[in-house]
Design a protein around this motif. Structure first.
Motif, PDB file in Angstrom:
ATOM      1  N   GLY A  59       0.811  -1.216   0.000  1.00 19.39           N
ATOM      2  CA  GLY A  59       0.000   0.000   0.000  1.00 19.39           C
ATOM      3  C   GLY A  59       0.842   1.263   0.000  1.00 19.39           C
ATOM      4  N   VAL A  60       2.002   1.208   0.669  1.00 20.78           N
ATOM      5  CA  VAL A  60       2.870   2.381   0.765  1.00 20.78           C
ATOM      6  C   VAL A  60       3.698   2.568  -0.500  1.00 20.78           C
ATOM      7  N   THR A  61       4.212   1.472  -1.064  1.00 16.97           N
ATOM      8  CA  THR A  61       5.173   1.579  -2.171  1.00 16.97           C
ATOM      9  C   THR A  61       4.634   1.162  -3.531  1.00 16.97           C
ATOM     10  N   ALA A  62       3.461   0.521  -3.562  1.00 17.62           N
ATOM     11  CA  ALA A  62       2.890  -0.033  -4.799  1.00 17.62           C
ATOM     12  C   ALA A  62       3.770  -1.154  -5.356  1.00 17.62           C
ATOM     13  N   GLN A  63       4.529  -1.824  -4.490  1.00 15.17           N
ATOM     14  CA  GLN A  63       5.345  -2.974  -4.878  1.00 15.17           C
ATOM     15  C   GLN A  63       5.060  -4.133  -3.929  1.00 15.17           C
ATOM     16  N   GLU A  64       5.167  -5.361  -4.451  1.00 11.03           N
ATOM     17  CA  GLU A  64       5.058  -6.530  -3.593  1.00 11.03           C
ATOM     18  C   GLU A  64       6.383  -6.725  -2.872  1.00 11.03           C
ATOM     19  N   LEU A  65       6.321  -6.965  -1.582  1.00 11.82           N
ATOM     20  CA  LEU A  65       7.521  -6.977  -0.750  1.00 11.82           C
ATOM     21  C   LEU A  65       8.523  -8.053  -1.149  1.00 11.82           C
ATOM     22  N   LEU A  66       8.134  -9.321  -1.052  1.00 16.79           N
ATOM     23  CA  LEU A  66       9.088 -10.398  -1.294  1.00 16.79           C
ATOM     24  C   LEU A  66       9.577 -10.457  -2.738  1.00 16.79           C
ATOM     25  N   PRO A  67       8.683 -10.384  -3.745  1.00 20.44           N
ATOM     26  CA  PRO A  67       9.191 -10.409  -5.123  1.00 20.44           C
ATOM     27  C   PRO A  67      10.148  -9.266  -5.435  1.00 20.44           C
ATOM     28  N   SER A  68       9.832  -8.056  -4.988  1.00 21.66           N
ATOM     29  CA  SER A  68      10.699  -6.922  -5.321  1.00 21.66           C
ATOM     30  C   SER A  68      12.055  -7.075  -4.649  1.00 21.66           C
ATOM     31  N   PHE A  69      12.080  -7.614  -3.438  1.00 24.86           N
ATOM     32  CA  PHE A  69      13.355  -7.774  -2.742  1.00 24.86           C
ATOM     33  C   PHE A  69      14.155  -8.947  -3.300  1.00 24.86           C
ATOM     34  N   LEU A  70      13.536 -10.124  -3.391  1.00 29.91           N
ATOM     35  CA  LEU A  70      14.270 -11.317  -3.803  1.00 29.91           C
ATOM     36  C   LEU A  70      14.687 -11.257  -5.267  1.00 29.91           C
ATOM     37  N   PHE A 215      21.174   1.041   0.207  1.00 28.62           N
ATOM     38  CA  PHE A 215      21.438   0.197  -0.955  1.00 28.62           C
ATOM     39  C   PHE A 215      20.285  -0.783  -1.174  1.00 28.62           C
ATOM     40  N   LEU A 216      19.813  -1.407  -0.106  1.00 23.79           N
ATOM     41  CA  LEU A 216      18.707  -2.362  -0.230  1.00 23.79           C
ATOM     42  C   LEU A 216      17.467  -1.687  -0.793  1.00 23.79           C
ATOM     43  N   GLN A 217      17.197  -0.477  -0.330  1.00 21.01           N
ATOM     44  CA  GLN A 217      16.004   0.237  -0.793  1.00 21.01           C
ATOM     45  C   GLN A 217      16.141   0.694  -2.243  1.00 21.01           C
ATOM     46  N   LYS A 218      17.227   1.411  -2.523  1.00 20.98           N
ATOM     47  CA  LYS A 218      17.307   2.142  -3.786  1.00 20.98           C
ATOM     48  C   LYS A 218      17.937   1.366  -4.930  1.00 20.98           C
ATOM     49  N   VAL A 219      18.749   0.348  -4.605  1.00 26.04           N
ATOM     50  CA  VAL A 219      19.374  -0.443  -5.662  1.00 26.04           C
ATOM     51  C   VAL A 219      18.717  -1.815  -5.785  1.00 26.04           C
ATOM     52  N   VAL A 220      18.538  -2.511  -4.667  1.00 26.84           N
ATOM     53  CA  VAL A 220      17.919  -3.837  -4.726  1.00 26.84           C
ATOM     54  C   VAL A 220      16.431  -3.731  -5.054  1.00 26.84           C
ATOM     55  N   MET A 221      15.696  -2.893  -4.300  1.00 22.44           N
ATOM     56  CA  MET A 221      14.249  -2.810  -4.463  1.00 22.44           C
ATOM     57  C   MET A 221      13.823  -1.703  -5.427  1.00 22.44           C
ATOM     58  N   LYS A 222      14.776  -0.862  -5.821  1.00 22.77           N
ATOM     59  CA  LYS A 222      14.526   0.216  -6.788  1.00 22.77           C
ATOM     60  C   LYS A 222      13.415   1.161  -6.330  1.00 22.77           C
ATOM     61  N   ILE A 223      13.415   1.486  -5.045  1.00 22.46           N
ATOM     62  CA  ILE A 223      12.475   2.458  -4.503  1.00 22.46           C
ATOM     63  C   ILE A 223      13.183   3.813  -4.424  1.00 22.46           C
ATOM     64  N   LYS A 224      12.723   4.775  -5.201  1.00 24.18           N
ATOM     65  CA  LYS A 224      13.315   6.105  -5.299  1.00 24.18           C
ATOM     66  C   LYS A 224      14.817   6.048  -5.596  1.00 24.18           C
ATOM     67  N   PRO A 225      15.212   5.294  -6.616  1.00 26.17           N
ATOM     68  CA  PRO A 225      16.645   5.166  -6.913  1.00 26.17           C
ATOM     69  C   PRO A 225      17.293   6.484  -7.309  1.00 26.17           C
ATOM     70  N   GLU A 226      16.492   7.409  -7.826  1.00 28.69           N
ATOM     71  CA  GLU A 226      17.039   8.700  -8.248  1.00 28.69           C
ATOM     72  C   GLU A 226      17.499   9.540  -7.064  1.00 28.69           C
ATOM     73  N   GLN A 227      17.102   9.152  -5.852  1.00 30.81           N
ATOM     74  CA  GLN A 227      17.483   9.901  -4.661  1.00 30.81           C
ATOM     75  C   GLN A 227      18.667   9.271  -3.922  1.00 30.81           C
ATOM     76  N   ALA A 228      19.371   8.370  -4.564  1.00 30.44           N
ATOM     77  CA  ALA A 228      20.503   7.699  -3.920  1.00 30.44           C
ATOM     78  C   ALA A 228      21.616   8.695  -3.604  1.00 30.44           C
ATOM     79  N   SER A 229      22.278   8.474  -2.483  1.00 29.35           N
ATOM     80  CA  SER A 229      23.421   9.296  -2.108  1.00 29.35           C
ATOM     81  C   SER A 229      24.562   9.053  -3.090  1.00 29.35           C
ATOM     82  N   ALA A 230      25.549   9.931  -3.068  1.00 31.57           N
ATOM     83  CA  ALA A 230      26.686   9.793  -3.973  1.00 31.57           C
ATOM     84  C   ALA A 230      27.402   8.462  -3.752  1.00 31.57           C
ATOM     85  N   ARG A 231      27.493   8.028  -2.490  1.00 36.73           N
ATOM     86  CA  ARG A 231      28.191   6.779  -2.191  1.00 36.73           C
ATOM     87  C   ARG A 231      27.472   5.583  -2.798  1.00 36.73           C
ATOM     88  N   ILE A 232      26.167   5.523  -2.634  1.00 37.60           N
ATOM     89  CA  ILE A 232      25.395   4.394  -3.162  1.00 37.60           C
ATOM     90  C   ILE A 232      25.283   4.487  -4.675  1.00 37.60           C
TER      91      ILE A 232
END
Length: 244
Positions: A59-70, A215-232
């Motif tokens: 409901g919060v992200t419009a993504q399924e939790l396990l499929p998006s992560f795994l 990294f898990l949020q923005k690279v693995v799950m691709k949630i708001k990847p455009e907001q990644a810090s310079a390091r990530i």
């Protein structure tokens, strides 16, 4: 909902309907008021069940939790392991050596997932001791094992301990030194549920591992990847340069 959750076997369909109908109100309260976990338990007793955490995350992200992560994790595992090998050999992060060595004995897909997740904070030079904690499955002092864990995973293993456990007996999600969910079947599923709880209860990432969770949020799950810090952002680009 409170009455229904007091029953030995709550009506799952009724609870689902109640949770859906109160979603907007619940988000206003949790995000706006920032209640303590015990207050959330009392107010929304169904929320910290695995089924509802998955629904809340969607409901919060419009993504399924396990499929998006795994799925996201599996796409990155080979490249991350190559990055770990390079870092270990160069001396940049020798502590990854034990994790990589453990895969020589057993390199199933599930152990590779675990190796990547346990190795990520090491690669990022972060302290995972109070977030990812391993203990013997027959360890009797649970309170001691949970001490200092504000948010993380307690990974219970059987047989001999290795950098990557050979036999994972149980994986529990811990919040404020209390087990919220247990009997997760793998470390990867446990981390996914941990991410789900963070979103469902609006928790901040552990400060000691903020880049790992980013990294898990923005690279693995691709949630708001455009907001990644310079390091990530830099790590993501480095990973993508590996030709597999």
């Amino acid at each position: 909902m409170e009455r229904e959750m007091l029953k030995t076997i709550p009506d799952r369909d009724m609870v689902d309907e109640l949770m859906v109908s109160t979603f907007a109100q619940r988000r206003r309260e949790i995000v706006g008021d920032e209640p303590l976990l015990r207050e959330i338990r009392n107010r929304w007793p169904a929320l910290l069940q695995e089924r509802q955490i998955r629904a809340e995350f969607e409901g919060v992200t419009a993504q399924e939790l396990l499929p998006s992560f795994l799925d996201g994790l599996d796409a990155l595992v080979p490249r991350l392991l190559e990055l770990y090998k390079s870092s270990s050999k160069s001396g940049r992060c020798r502590s990854l050596g034990a994790i990589l060595t453990s895969l020589e004995k057993d390199n199933t897909n599930e152990r590779k997932r675990t190796a990547v997740l346990l190795g990520l904070p090491l690669y990022l030079k972060e302290d995972s001791s109070n977030v990812f904690r391993l203990c013997d499955a027959h360890y009797d002092h649970l309170d001691e094992a949970l001490k200092g864990m504000e948010l993380g995973l307690l990974i219970a293993y059987e047989e001999e301990q290795d950098a990557v456990p050979h036999q994972v007996f149980d994986v529990a999600v811990v919040v404020e030194e209390s087990i919220v969910i247990h009997h997760e079947k793998s470390v990867a599923c446990g981390v996914a549920m941990l991410m789900g709880i963070i979103y469902a209860v609006n928790l901040e990432y552990p400060s000691a591992m903020k880049y790992t969770f980013e990294f898990l949020q923005k690279v693995v799950m691709k949630i708001k990847p455009e907001q990644a810090s310079a390091r990530i952002h830099g790590l993501r680009n480095k990973i993508l340069r590996y030709n597999m």
